[in-house]
Write a protein that holds these residues in place. Sequence first.
Motif, PDB file in Angstrom:
ATOM      1  N   GLN A 157       0.405  -0.937  -0.273  1.00  0.00           N
ATOM      2  CA  GLN A 157       0.098  -0.016  -0.041  1.00  0.00           C
ATOM      3  C   GLN A 157       0.121   1.058   0.330  1.00  0.00           C
ATOM      4  N   CYS A 163     -10.936  -0.763   3.436  1.00  0.00           N
ATOM      5  CA  CYS A 163      -9.220  -0.638   2.834  1.00  0.00           C
ATOM      6  C   CYS A 163      -9.021   0.535   2.985  1.00  0.00           C
ATOM      7  N   LEU A 164      -7.934   1.506   3.399  1.00  0.00           N
ATOM      8  CA  LEU A 164      -6.447   2.534   2.715  1.00  0.00           C
ATOM      9  C   LEU A 164      -6.838   2.872   1.403  1.00  0.00           C
ATOM     10  N   HIS A 194      -6.486  -9.153   6.833  1.00  0.00           N
ATOM     11  CA  HIS A 194      -6.593  -8.796   5.595  1.00  0.00           C
ATOM     12  C   HIS A 194      -5.506  -8.387   5.405  1.00  0.00           C
ATOM     13  N   GLU A 195      -4.841  -7.989   6.072  1.00  0.00           N
ATOM     14  CA  GLU A 195      -2.945  -7.850   5.435  1.00  0.00           C
ATOM     15  C   GLU A 195      -2.613  -8.456   4.810  1.00  0.00           C
TER      16      GLU A 195
HETATM   17 NI    NI Z   1      -6.634  -3.089   2.742  1.00  0.00          NI
END
Ligand code: NI
Length: 172
Positions: free
Chosen positions: A54, A97-98, A139-140
Amino acid sequence: MCYSLLYPVIYIPDSILTQTASPVTHIDDTIIALLDDMLATMYAESGIGLAANQIAVLKRLIVVDVSQTRDGSGAYQMINPEIISLSEETEPYSEGCLSIPGVNREVTRPIAGVFRYQSIDGEIQEIEADGLLARCIQHEIDHLNGILFIDHLSRLKRQMIWKSFIKKEKTA
Ligand code: NI
């Protein structure tokens, strides 16, 4: 955590988010600094987790903090995290999610799991987690494998979200 750098968070449709991150073979000061920067970036963005993809770094690094204090004391900085086992029991929960700002959708995941990772001192750690922590780690780790939470939705729903971000990018 003084002098941490804040990184811009990458949004979909950037292809780096669909790529697989490589294992970290050597834990040096650069990796440790990167994990501190990731934590600072996650706090600055009010997130509860962040994967290196990310911030456009394809290394297997994640940070997570689902605590209320958010001062670093409840934070995990995980190198090469992996899933050892997951509970059979699953539950739905609204995730965000960012990298997909403004989108929240229900995702069904195992409610608990055992996870293994290396800490910044190179020690192998294993934790048993449930609830939000277990969900966030899953998730990560997905991110490190190029998988987004919207990939757990139906193809139609996923495509609608992708298309809206492609449109946003074009008009930006
Ligand atoms: Ni995420």
